[in-house]
Write an enzyme that holds these catalytic residues in place. Structure first.
Site, PDB file in Angstrom:
ATOM      1  N   CYS A   2     -30.715  10.030  17.591  1.00 26.19           N
ATOM      2  CA  CYS A   2     -31.863   9.857  16.711  1.00 26.19           C
ATOM      3  C   CYS A   2     -33.132  10.243  17.458  1.00 26.19           C
ATOM      4  O   CYS A   2     -33.289   9.967  18.633  1.00 26.19           O
ATOM      5  CB  CYS A   2     -32.029   8.438  16.189  1.00 26.19           C
ATOM      6  SG  CYS A   2     -30.639   7.838  15.256  1.00 26.19           S
ATOM      7  N   ARG A  27     -31.152  15.601  18.755  1.00 25.97           N
ATOM      8  CA  ARG A  27     -30.805  14.187  18.952  1.00 25.97           C
ATOM      9  C   ARG A  27     -30.022  13.613  17.767  1.00 25.97           C
ATOM     10  O   ARG A  27     -29.577  12.455  17.807  1.00 25.97           O
ATOM     11  CB  ARG A  27     -32.077  13.365  19.157  1.00 25.97           C
ATOM     12  CG  ARG A  27     -32.875  13.771  20.373  1.00 25.97           C
ATOM     13  CD  ARG A  27     -34.102  12.914  20.524  1.00 25.97           C
ATOM     14  NE  ARG A  27     -33.767  11.569  20.886  1.00 25.97           N
ATOM     15  CZ  ARG A  27     -33.604  11.138  22.129  1.00 25.97           C
ATOM     16  NH1 ARG A  27     -33.759  11.964  23.134  1.00 25.97           N
ATOM     17  NH2 ARG A  27     -33.287   9.883  22.372  1.00 25.97           N
ATOM     18  N   TRP A  74     -28.797  10.275  13.776  1.00 27.20           N
ATOM     19  CA  TRP A  74     -27.364  10.375  14.085  1.00 27.20           C
ATOM     20  C   TRP A  74     -26.774   9.030  13.708  1.00 27.20           C
ATOM     21  O   TRP A  74     -27.074   8.011  14.316  1.00 27.20           O
ATOM     22  CB  TRP A  74     -27.157  10.658  15.576  1.00 27.20           C
ATOM     23  CG  TRP A  74     -25.717  10.913  15.910  1.00 27.20           C
ATOM     24  CD1 TRP A  74     -25.037  12.093  15.801  1.00 27.20           C
ATOM     25  CD2 TRP A  74     -24.764   9.960  16.404  1.00 27.20           C
ATOM     26  NE1 TRP A  74     -23.728  11.928  16.185  1.00 27.20           N
ATOM     27  CE2 TRP A  74     -23.535  10.626  16.562  1.00 27.20           C
ATOM     28  CE3 TRP A  74     -24.827   8.608  16.719  1.00 27.20           C
ATOM     29  CZ2 TRP A  74     -22.393  10.003  17.019  1.00 27.20           C
ATOM     30  CZ3 TRP A  74     -23.675   7.978  17.183  1.00 27.20           C
ATOM     31  CH2 TRP A  74     -22.471   8.679  17.328  1.00 27.20           C
ATOM     32  N   ASN A 100     -35.006   4.269  16.933  1.00 26.46           N
ATOM     33  CA  ASN A 100     -33.961   4.900  17.742  1.00 26.46           C
ATOM     34  C   ASN A 100     -33.356   3.802  18.607  1.00 26.46           C
ATOM     35  O   ASN A 100     -34.081   3.150  19.348  1.00 26.46           O
ATOM     36  CB  ASN A 100     -34.596   5.998  18.600  1.00 26.46           C
ATOM     37  CG  ASN A 100     -33.635   6.587  19.629  1.00 26.46           C
ATOM     38  OD1 ASN A 100     -34.065   7.115  20.637  1.00 26.46           O
ATOM     39  ND2 ASN A 100     -32.358   6.501  19.390  1.00 26.46           N
ATOM     40  N   GLY A 101     -32.053   3.579  18.477  1.00 28.54           N
ATOM     41  CA  GLY A 101     -31.401   2.528  19.259  1.00 28.54           C
ATOM     42  C   GLY A 101     -30.424   1.763  18.402  1.00 28.54           C
ATOM     43  O   GLY A 101     -29.955   2.271  17.374  1.00 28.54           O
ATOM     44  N   GLU A 478     -13.504  21.616  31.450  1.00 27.19           N
ATOM     45  CA  GLU A 478     -14.831  21.776  30.855  1.00 27.19           C
ATOM     46  C   GLU A 478     -14.806  22.878  29.784  1.00 27.19           C
ATOM     47  O   GLU A 478     -15.398  22.741  28.718  1.00 27.19           O
ATOM     48  CB  GLU A 478     -15.856  22.075  31.970  1.00 27.19           C
ATOM     49  CG  GLU A 478     -17.260  22.415  31.531  1.00 27.19           C
ATOM     50  CD  GLU A 478     -17.926  21.371  30.633  1.00 27.19           C
ATOM     51  OE1 GLU A 478     -17.407  20.256  30.494  1.00 27.19           O
ATOM     52  OE2 GLU A 478     -18.970  21.704  30.045  1.00 27.19           O
ATOM     53  N   LYS A 482     -15.789  22.425  25.828  1.00 29.19           N
ATOM     54  CA  LYS A 482     -16.798  23.255  25.142  1.00 29.19           C
ATOM     55  C   LYS A 482     -16.228  23.876  23.878  1.00 29.19           C
ATOM     56  O   LYS A 482     -16.860  23.860  22.833  1.00 29.19           O
ATOM     57  CB  LYS A 482     -17.261  24.401  26.048  1.00 29.19           C
ATOM     58  CG  LYS A 482     -18.287  24.214  27.114  1.00 29.19           C
ATOM     59  CD  LYS A 482     -19.618  23.698  26.786  1.00 29.19           C
ATOM     60  CE  LYS A 482     -19.610  22.197  26.702  1.00 29.19           C
ATOM     61  NZ  LYS A 482     -20.190  21.495  27.814  1.00 29.19           N
ATOM     62  N   GLU A 485     -15.630  21.295  21.125  1.00 36.35           N
ATOM     63  CA  GLU A 485     -16.876  20.699  20.660  1.00 36.35           C
ATOM     64  C   GLU A 485     -17.629  21.571  19.653  1.00 36.35           C
ATOM     65  O   GLU A 485     -18.136  21.069  18.660  1.00 36.35           O
ATOM     66  CB  GLU A 485     -17.713  20.496  21.929  1.00 36.35           C
ATOM     67  CG  GLU A 485     -18.963  19.746  21.800  1.00 36.35           C
ATOM     68  CD  GLU A 485     -19.661  19.608  23.153  1.00 36.35           C
ATOM     69  OE1 GLU A 485     -19.259  20.257  24.150  1.00 36.35           O
ATOM     70  OE2 GLU A 485     -20.631  18.861  23.200  1.00 36.35           O
ATOM     71  N   HIS A 501       6.224  19.266  33.099  1.00 37.59           N
ATOM     72  CA  HIS A 501       6.446  17.819  32.947  1.00 37.59           C
ATOM     73  C   HIS A 501       6.162  17.353  31.526  1.00 37.59           C
ATOM     74  O   HIS A 501       6.052  16.151  31.287  1.00 37.59           O
ATOM     75  CB  HIS A 501       5.607  17.050  33.962  1.00 37.59           C
ATOM     76  CG  HIS A 501       5.992  17.368  35.373  1.00 37.59           C
ATOM     77  ND1 HIS A 501       7.190  16.981  35.910  1.00 37.59           N
ATOM     78  CD2 HIS A 501       5.363  18.084  36.328  1.00 37.59           C
ATOM     79  CE1 HIS A 501       7.276  17.432  37.149  1.00 37.59           C
ATOM     80  NE2 HIS A 501       6.181  18.106  37.424  1.00 37.59           N
ATOM     81  N   LYS A 598     -26.987  14.954  21.056  1.00 30.23           N
ATOM     82  CA  LYS A 598     -27.157  15.268  22.472  1.00 30.23           C
ATOM     83  C   LYS A 598     -27.105  14.039  23.385  1.00 30.23           C
ATOM     84  O   LYS A 598     -26.384  14.033  24.363  1.00 30.23           O
ATOM     85  CB  LYS A 598     -28.496  16.004  22.649  1.00 30.23           C
ATOM     86  CG  LYS A 598     -28.748  16.482  24.059  1.00 30.23           C
ATOM     87  CD  LYS A 598     -28.391  17.920  24.226  1.00 30.23           C
ATOM     88  CE  LYS A 598     -28.434  18.394  25.640  1.00 30.23           C
ATOM     89  NZ  LYS A 598     -27.157  18.976  26.058  1.00 30.23           N
TER      90      LYS A 598
HETATM   91  C1  F6R Z   1     -20.550  18.135  26.208  1.00 33.73           C
HETATM   92  C2  F6R Z   1     -21.660  17.224  26.408  1.00 33.73           C
HETATM   93  C3  F6R Z   1     -21.349  15.783  26.574  1.00 33.73           C
HETATM   94  C4  F6R Z   1     -22.264  15.161  27.636  1.00 33.73           C
HETATM   95  C5  F6R Z   1     -22.040  13.651  27.715  1.00 33.73           C
HETATM   96  C6  F6R Z   1     -22.881  13.000  28.793  1.00 33.73           C
HETATM   97  O1  F6R Z   1     -21.014  19.434  26.065  1.00 33.73           O
HETATM   98  O2  F6R Z   1     -22.786  17.611  26.420  1.00 33.73           O
HETATM   99  O3  F6R Z   1     -20.019  15.577  26.907  1.00 33.73           O
HETATM  100  O4  F6R Z   1     -22.007  15.757  28.862  1.00 33.73           O
HETATM  101  O5  F6R Z   1     -22.361  13.076  26.489  1.00 33.73           O
HETATM  102  O6  F6R Z   1     -24.227  13.207  28.571  1.00 33.73           O
HETATM  103  P1  F6R Z   1     -25.283  13.009  29.713  1.00 33.73           P
HETATM  104  O7  F6R Z   1     -25.006  14.043  30.758  1.00 33.73           O
HETATM  105  O8  F6R Z   1     -26.605  13.193  29.070  1.00 33.73           O
HETATM  106  O9  F6R Z   1     -25.068  11.625  30.258  1.00 33.73           O
END
Ligand code: F6R
Length: 603
Positions: A2, A27, A74, A100-101, A478, A482, A485, A501, A598
């Site tokens: 948010c 956000r 969000w 926000n929270g 990773e 990506k 996601e 396995h 984010k």
């Molecule tokens: C994936 C991604 C998330 C963040 C995770 C931690 O692309 O962005 O997996 O890495 O939510 O976020 P931070 O680094 O802000 O603690």
């Protein structure tokens, strides 16, 4: 999660609020809304979905208001619909609020308001209804502040609030605990926002509101208080960022821009670490004796940041011969971790706002551990809690999927490992100059064209598999995250040696397996895995700097060559680009994947 904004000044407030919200949409983007004070009456406009829906809704409406608040959501409590969208308004129409929270005790607080008919399913509404009960048409500014403080004292949870009161159109009130909130200081206008990118086109002069602070802004004045209403000094900081840094420029999406900025993130982070003599103030004694450190280093993070930690654990153990434990923050905080005063805990977080990482840090501090934070937001909560901060300098990361911040995190971690090695007279396979040497290679090379013929095929699959060994395993983990996601293709990463396995059962003629192979000492073993996969009829895409392996797979992506130990800086780029290209191919917006946001500021 948010984003909230507020504006008070001379301009048309709806235009300004939309501009502010545009830069906070990362956000959350389930719904958006604004509240304006039109001559003492609070007007709400809300819309489900992206901010653009709200813009279309208000396009032909002409507001005369010059003060207002806004929100991009969000969803946590209550479906992402218009009813649950912020702002919320009190039943008597006196108070509007954005939040926000999370209000943890909202059900209990609702008991105080038995006669009120709640409209939404949100945790937030209880706050605005409480304020509506305590603030009357006769309340002066001082009484309003007292009531906000009173309600804040009743709340359990985290919050940043922007609040409007109908009969006080020339003020916006605010309060903060646990969620980010900043004030932008303009000339004849002032702003509230959750994050700096929102404010950059308007002002570089920022006040960071601290936890336990509240106050009011008018067009001319900013007043900050603690919850006992003792006034605090306004400490204005000049932010050294330009609006261009949070704009798309020549790119169509932030993700594409941010992947391309990976080399800049590397260079900038390392330059700062050297120029600022970052490790100068670290508690050296903690890192001095490897035998003492062994099994006393803990890395804790979430998502992509955890993948950076996995890589660091591997390199630290291999190069410095020191044991490291690693945990998802969401697990660490509930597992009674084996840490004490001798422990070093490293918390990695792009945003510095992630709820689980913050809670883990607080727990580690309670246990007496020395807490190091690696974060891209120096002013974040994680920074303020840690004993020592290693800032990354990736610049603001807007796309939800983390790319350049990951590169900056591994840069900072490699620099830390180099520092630990030096301190212990340990010879390792790289130094900072070698990392600088890789920057240009990363900058000048892209795999986008190399993926070209493969993307369509990949996008027809429901699942894609990745395989790697050693550091390559952590990189493909990773890469798989990506891809999942932002393209919604189920992707899984397997350690090469683990296939037989269990996971080999998934491999058949239909499968596409992406294999990463960057470590010379693991060539033979990885070729075994490729053989096992090919035998089952699957298509293998091999990504490697060893050109002579070209014919070992049906498709080959040649990486530029750097020292094996530094290959992660190069090899991550094609994996990020693959995810981006798949999202594009499927006509998805890579910057705003469904259901995600984010900063994960809730558990
Ligand atoms: C994936 C991604 C998330 C963040 C995770 C931690 O692309 O962005 O997996 O890495 O939510 O976020 P931070 O680094 O802000 O603690």
């Amino acid at each position: 999660m948010c984003g909230l904004v507020g504006y008070i000044g001379q301009k048309s407030v709806s235009d300004v609020l939309v501009q502010l919200l545009e830069r906070l949409e990362y956000r959350g983007y389930d719904s958006a809304g604004i509240a304006l004070n039109e001559n003492g009456k609070l007007i709400l406009e809300k819309s489900q979905g992206l901010l653009v829906n709200l813009c279309n809704k208000i396009e032909n409406k002409h507001f005369s208001a010059t003060s207002g608040i806004g929100h991009t959501r969000w969803a946590t409590h209550g479906k992402p619909n218009e009813r649950n969208a912020h702002p919320h308004i009190s039943e008597n129409g006196q108070v509007a609020l954005v939040h926000n929270g999370i209000i943890e005790n909202y059900n209990k607080l609702k008991n105080e308001l038995k006669d009120i008919k709640f409209i939404s399913e949100t945790d937030t509404e209880v706050v605005v209804q409480l304020l509506g009960k305590y603030i009357t048409k006769k309340s002066d500014e001082n009484h309003i502040l007292q009531q906000i403080a009173r309600v804040c004292e009743m709340i359990k949870g985290s919050y940043a609030f922007a609040i409007m009161v109908a009969h006080i159109p020339n003020k916006i009130f605010f309060a903060k605990k646990g969620s980010p909130l900043i004030i932008g200081c303009g000339k004849g206008e002032n702003f509230l926002a959750s994050d700096i990118p929102a404010l950059l086109p308007f002002t570089n002069n920022i006040i960071y509101v601290k936890d336990g602070e509240m106050g009011e802004i008018s067009a001319e004045q900013i007043k900050i208080f603690d919850f006992k209403l003792k006034q605090k000094n306004n400490i204005i900081k000049k932010i050294n960022l330009s609006p261009e840094q949070v704009m798309l420029g020549n790119y169509s999406t932030f993700m594409e821009k941010e992947i391309a900025q990976g080399s800049y993130a590397m260079q900038n982070t390392l330059e700062h670490i050297i120029k600022d003599r970052t490790f100068y103030k670290i508690k050296k004694t903690k890192f001095q004796d490897l035998s003492m450190m062994s099994s006393n280093i803990h890395i804790v993070a979430c998502g992509t940041a955890l993948h950076a930690g996995m890589l660091a654990k591997y390199v630290l153990e291999k190069e410095c011969r020191v044991g490291v434990s690693l945990d998802y923050a969401s697990e660490f905080r509930y597992k009674k971790p084996l840490i004490n005063k001798k422990s070093i805990c490293i918390f990695i977080s792009q945003s510095g706002e992630t709820a689980d990482t913050i809670a883990s840090l607080e727990l580690a501090k309670k246990c007496g551990a020395y807490c190091v934070a690696i974060t891209n937001v120096i002013t974040s909560r994680i920074s303020s809690l840690a004993d020592f901060v290693i800032p990354t300098y990736a610049g603001p990361e807007i796309a939800v999927a983390s790319t350049k911040a990951y590169v900056a995190q591994i840069t900072a971690l490699y620099a830390l490992i180099e520092f630990v090695a030096k301190l212990n007279n340990k010879k390792i396979k790289y130094n900072s100059n070698d990392i600088f040497g890789v920057v240009k290679t990363v900058e000048n090379w892209s795999a986008k064209l190399l993926w070209h013929d493969l993307i369509k095929d990949i996008c027809t699959k429901e699942s894609i598999y990745f395989v790697g060994r050693g550091v390559d395993f952590y990189l493909v983990k990773e890469g798989a995250l990506k891809l999942t996601e932002i393209s919604y293709i189920h992707a899984e990463a397997f350690a090469g040696g683990e296939l037989k396995h269990g996971s080999l059962a998934l491999i058949n003629e239909e499968a596409i397996v992406i294999v990463l192979l960057t470590q010379k000492d693991l060539i033979d073993k990885t070729l075994n895995a490729i053989a096992e996969i090919k035998t089952r009829g699957a298509t293998v895409i091999l990504i490697s700097q060893f050109e002579y392996l070209k014919n070992c797979a049906q498709h080959f992506i040649l990486l530029p060559k750097v020292k094996d130990i530094l290959m992660p800086f190069v090899a991550i780029k094609p994996l990020q680009e693959l995810a981006f290209l798949c999202a594009k191919e499927k006509n998805l917006n890579p910057d705003k994947p469904r259901n995600l946001a984010k900063s994960v500021t809730v558990e």
